[in-house]
Design a protein around this motif. Structure first.
Motif, PDB file in Angstrom:
ATOM      1  N   ARG A 280      53.118  12.130  56.482  1.00 18.16           N
ATOM      2  CA  ARG A 280      53.439  10.828  57.040  1.00 18.16           C
ATOM      3  C   ARG A 280      54.281  10.023  56.048  1.00 18.16           C
ATOM      4  O   ARG A 280      54.277  10.281  54.838  1.00 18.16           O
ATOM      5  CB  ARG A 280      52.165  10.067  57.396  1.00 18.16           C
ATOM      6  CG  ARG A 280      51.307  10.762  58.419  1.00 18.16           C
ATOM      7  CD  ARG A 280      50.028   9.991  58.702  1.00 18.16           C
ATOM      8  NE  ARG A 280      50.305   8.746  59.427  1.00 18.16           N
ATOM      9  CZ  ARG A 280      49.405   7.807  59.660  1.00 18.16           C
ATOM     10  NH1 ARG A 280      48.161   7.944  59.199  1.00 18.16           N
ATOM     11  NH2 ARG A 280      49.720   6.720  60.346  1.00 18.16           N
TER      12      ARG A 280
ATOM     13  N   LEU B 209      55.332   5.876  55.453  1.00 16.29           N
ATOM     14  CA  LEU B 209      55.320   4.457  55.785  1.00 16.29           C
ATOM     15  C   LEU B 209      56.637   3.855  55.299  1.00 16.29           C
ATOM     16  O   LEU B 209      56.953   3.920  54.110  1.00 16.29           O
ATOM     17  CB  LEU B 209      54.140   3.755  55.117  1.00 16.29           C
ATOM     18  CG  LEU B 209      53.996   2.253  55.393  1.00 16.29           C
ATOM     19  CD1 LEU B 209      53.818   1.989  56.886  1.00 16.29           C
ATOM     20  CD2 LEU B 209      52.852   1.656  54.590  1.00 16.29           C
TER      21      LEU B 209
ATOM     22  N   GLY C   3      59.711  -6.024  57.391  1.00 12.40           N
ATOM     23  CA  GLY C   3      58.651  -5.407  58.167  1.00 12.40           C
ATOM     24  C   GLY C   3      58.384  -3.984  57.734  1.00 12.40           C
ATOM     25  O   GLY C   3      58.931  -3.503  56.741  1.00 12.40           O
ATOM     26  N   ARG C   4      57.543  -3.302  58.499  1.00 11.96           N
ATOM     27  CA  ARG C   4      57.186  -1.918  58.197  1.00 11.96           C
ATOM     28  C   ARG C   4      56.948  -1.184  59.500  1.00 11.96           C
ATOM     29  O   ARG C   4      56.671  -1.770  60.544  1.00 11.96           O
ATOM     30  CB  ARG C   4      55.926  -1.866  57.317  1.00 11.96           C
ATOM     31  CG  ARG C   4      54.684  -2.400  58.015  1.00 11.96           C
ATOM     32  CD  ARG C   4      53.400  -2.061  57.254  1.00 11.96           C
ATOM     33  NE  ARG C   4      52.256  -2.411  58.076  1.00 11.96           N
ATOM     34  CZ  ARG C   4      51.538  -3.517  57.955  1.00 11.96           C
ATOM     35  NH1 ARG C   4      51.855  -4.409  57.018  1.00 11.96           N
ATOM     36  NH2 ARG C   4      50.527  -3.747  58.765  1.00 11.96           N
ATOM     37  N   HIS C   5      57.052   0.166  59.422  1.00 10.81           N
ATOM     38  CA  HIS C   5      56.694   0.997  60.569  1.00 10.81           C
ATOM     39  C   HIS C   5      56.285   2.372  60.079  1.00 10.81           C
ATOM     40  O   HIS C   5      56.604   2.784  58.960  1.00 10.81           O
ATOM     41  CB  HIS C   5      57.826   1.079  61.595  1.00 10.81           C
ATOM     42  CG  HIS C   5      59.088   1.702  61.077  1.00 10.81           C
ATOM     43  ND1 HIS C   5      60.081   0.981  60.447  1.00 10.81           N
ATOM     44  CD2 HIS C   5      59.518   3.003  61.093  1.00 10.81           C
ATOM     45  CE1 HIS C   5      61.074   1.786  60.106  1.00 10.81           C
ATOM     46  NE2 HIS C   5      60.751   3.015  60.480  1.00 10.81           N
ATOM     47  N   ASP C   6      55.556   3.089  60.931  1.00 10.42           N
ATOM     48  CA  ASP C   6      55.049   4.412  60.598  1.00 10.42           C
ATOM     49  C   ASP C   6      56.038   5.481  61.050  1.00 10.42           C
ATOM     50  O   ASP C   6      56.652   5.378  62.123  1.00 10.42           O
ATOM     51  CB  ASP C   6      53.704   4.646  61.287  1.00 10.42           C
ATOM     52  CG  ASP C   6      52.663   3.605  60.879  1.00 10.42           C
ATOM     53  OD1 ASP C   6      52.408   3.488  59.673  1.00 10.42           O
ATOM     54  OD2 ASP C   6      52.130   2.918  61.776  1.00 10.42           O
ATOM     55  N   ALA C   7      56.185   6.515  60.238  1.00  9.23           N
ATOM     56  CA  ALA C   7      57.081   7.625  60.562  1.00  9.23           C
ATOM     57  C   ALA C   7      56.543   8.872  59.875  1.00  9.23           C
ATOM     58  O   ALA C   7      55.427   8.889  59.337  1.00  9.23           O
ATOM     59  CB  ALA C   7      58.502   7.309  60.101  1.00  9.23           C
TER      60      ALA C   7
ATOM     61  N   GLU D 176      66.267   7.317  58.994  1.00  8.56           N
ATOM     62  CA  GLU D 176      66.004   6.078  58.265  1.00  8.56           C
ATOM     63  C   GLU D 176      67.107   5.754  57.262  1.00  8.56           C
ATOM     64  O   GLU D 176      67.184   4.632  56.768  1.00  8.56           O
ATOM     65  CB  GLU D 176      64.667   6.175  57.512  1.00  8.56           C
ATOM     66  CG  GLU D 176      63.458   6.452  58.384  1.00  8.56           C
ATOM     67  CD  GLU D 176      63.103   5.289  59.301  1.00  8.56           C
ATOM     68  OE1 GLU D 176      63.589   4.151  59.044  1.00  8.56           O
ATOM     69  OE2 GLU D 176      62.343   5.505  60.265  1.00  8.56           O
TER      70      GLU D 176
ATOM     71  N   HIS E 147      47.381  -1.495  55.061  1.00  9.76           N
ATOM     72  CA  HIS E 147      47.681  -0.821  56.333  1.00  9.76           C
ATOM     73  C   HIS E 147      47.520   0.688  56.182  1.00  9.76           C
ATOM     74  O   HIS E 147      46.927   1.352  57.049  1.00  9.76           O
ATOM     75  CB  HIS E 147      49.108  -1.148  56.770  1.00  9.76           C
ATOM     76  CG  HIS E 147      49.611  -0.265  57.865  1.00  9.76           C
ATOM     77  ND1 HIS E 147      49.219  -0.418  59.182  1.00  9.76           N
ATOM     78  CD2 HIS E 147      50.455   0.806  57.843  1.00  9.76           C
ATOM     79  CE1 HIS E 147      49.804   0.512  59.926  1.00  9.76           C
ATOM     80  NE2 HIS E 147      50.556   1.267  59.140  1.00  9.76           N
TER      81      HIS E 147
ATOM     82  N   ASP F 217      44.874   2.973  58.223  1.00  9.15           N
ATOM     83  CA  ASP F 217      45.449   3.896  59.208  1.00  9.15           C
ATOM     84  C   ASP F 217      45.332   5.357  58.794  1.00  9.15           C
ATOM     85  O   ASP F 217      45.907   6.230  59.437  1.00  9.15           O
ATOM     86  CB  ASP F 217      46.927   3.533  59.445  1.00  9.15           C
ATOM     87  CG  ASP F 217      47.418   4.001  60.807  1.00  9.15           C
ATOM     88  OD1 ASP F 217      46.678   3.838  61.791  1.00  9.15           O
ATOM     89  OD2 ASP F 217      48.537   4.538  60.884  1.00  9.15           O
TER      90      ASP F 217
END
Length: 343
Positions: free
Chosen positions: A27, A29, A35-39, A47, A322, A326
């Motif tokens: 994974r 982050l 901001g942030r997002h999961d990938a 990205e 986070h 998660d």
């Protein structure tokens, strides 16, 4: 700054004991300025953008952990930094049983003489005989897994591959540049097709990377020296990428620390060869890099201080909270974090 500002609670079950399979399935982050997002690591080409340049550390981990005896005393040694053709500085377990001139037998016809105890407790080990030290370590040494893994399971045959990056070329590290463990030939191919380039440097990571910060204030902490090199060709590629509008993205804190060590006030990277003791904390003005791909780091560590310097301490505490909630996997065999401070 007070070291307590960089503390957080990590549940032990978040510490990864094995890497993801395949490596780019880990994974990731993504944390940006807004901001942030999961990938996933395999999403990295999406990205980044054409013209960006990834910077990898091509150091190779050596079997730097040794178990031996001085008489009846059991002695453990983790090599830290080479000081000569046959001399290594080492951190010693049961060091109180050693005096200058004592001989340690590591088995497999490998022995060394201890001397020159330093303030940090480390000792110099002079390996006996005529064979290259690399051959001696190949016989008697094992892969130096980080203590938070080694304390929970034994080193095994898988680690000889798992704890080595696909770029490993120049032997000398006693810890892996772990952010690069996530890369595969397929991921590199797809990055190239996207127009993302790459460059290599060398920083031989020392065992000091795992030592806790014992000082109460960051100003009182002293970093251990590590040897690094950036050749003229790599420096030219780095400077050309930024001049062309691309971003320089360091893969791992080792790459970032060496880039910052080699960069002048004008933002240009110069060829570099020698030791660096750079300690990056909030307030540092980054000159050489525009982003960082790294793993998740220990609380109160110099590496968490580094990412806090890049992104801001509050933002990194929020990102780590986070990640913990998660189920992200932490430390050397864990997941990745892509940090892009500028939009």
């Amino acid at each position: 700054m007070n070291v307590d500002l960089f503390d957080f609670h990590l549940p032990p079950d978040r510490i990864a004991l094995r890497p993801a399979v395949p490596r780019d399935a880990a994974r990731m982050l993504v944390v940006g300025a807004h901001g942030r997002h999961d990938a996933l690591v395999r999403d990295l080409p999406g990205e980044l953008r054409a013209g960006d340049l990834l910077v990898f550390n091509d150091t190779r981990v050596i079997p730097a952990r040794l178990e031996g005896r001085r008489g009846d005393a059991r002695i453990g040694a983790t090599l830290h930094k080479r000081e000569g053709p046959r001399r290594w500085r080492a951190f010693i377990r049961n060091a109180r049983r050693l005096r200058d001139g004592d001989r340690i037998e590591f088995g497999h016809d490998v022995a060394a003489v201890a001397s020159d105890r330093a303030e940090d407790g480390s000792l110099a080990l002079d390996f006996l005989g005529d064979e290259p030290v690399e051959l001696l370590l190949g016989r008697a040494g094992v892969m130096p897994l980080p203590p938070y893994i080694a304390a929970r399971r034994p080193t095994d045959a898988r680690d000889a591959d798992d704890y080595q990056t696909m770029f490993a070329d120049r032997p000398g590290a006693v810890a892996a540049p772990t952010a690069a463990l996530h890369f595969t030939p397929d991921l590199m191919r797809r990055l190239g097709e996207t127009g993302v380039g790459h460059a290599m440097l060398t920083l031989h990571v020392g065992a000091g990377t795992f030592l806790p910060v014992k000082a109460e204030d960051t100003d009182a902490h002293r970093m251990h020296a590590e040897w690094g090199r950036i050749d003229a060709g790599a420096a030219d590629r780095l400077n050309a990428a930024r001049a062309g509008g691309g971003r320089v993205i360091a893969v791992g804190t080792t790459s970032l620390r060496l880039l910052e060590s080699a960069c002048g006030e004008d933002g240009r990277v110069r060829p570099f060869e020698g030791d660096t003791t750079i300690f990056i904390t909030p307030g540092h003005r980054f000159r050489a890099a525009d982003g960082l791909l790294t793993n998740f780091h220990l609380p109160r560590s110099t590496l968490f201080m580094l990412v806090s310097a890049l992104m801001g301490r509050e933002r990194m505490h929020d990102a780590y909270a986070h990640a913990i909630a998660d189920g992200y996997r932490f430390y050397s065999y864990g997941d990745a974090c892509l940090l892009l401070p500028k939009s």
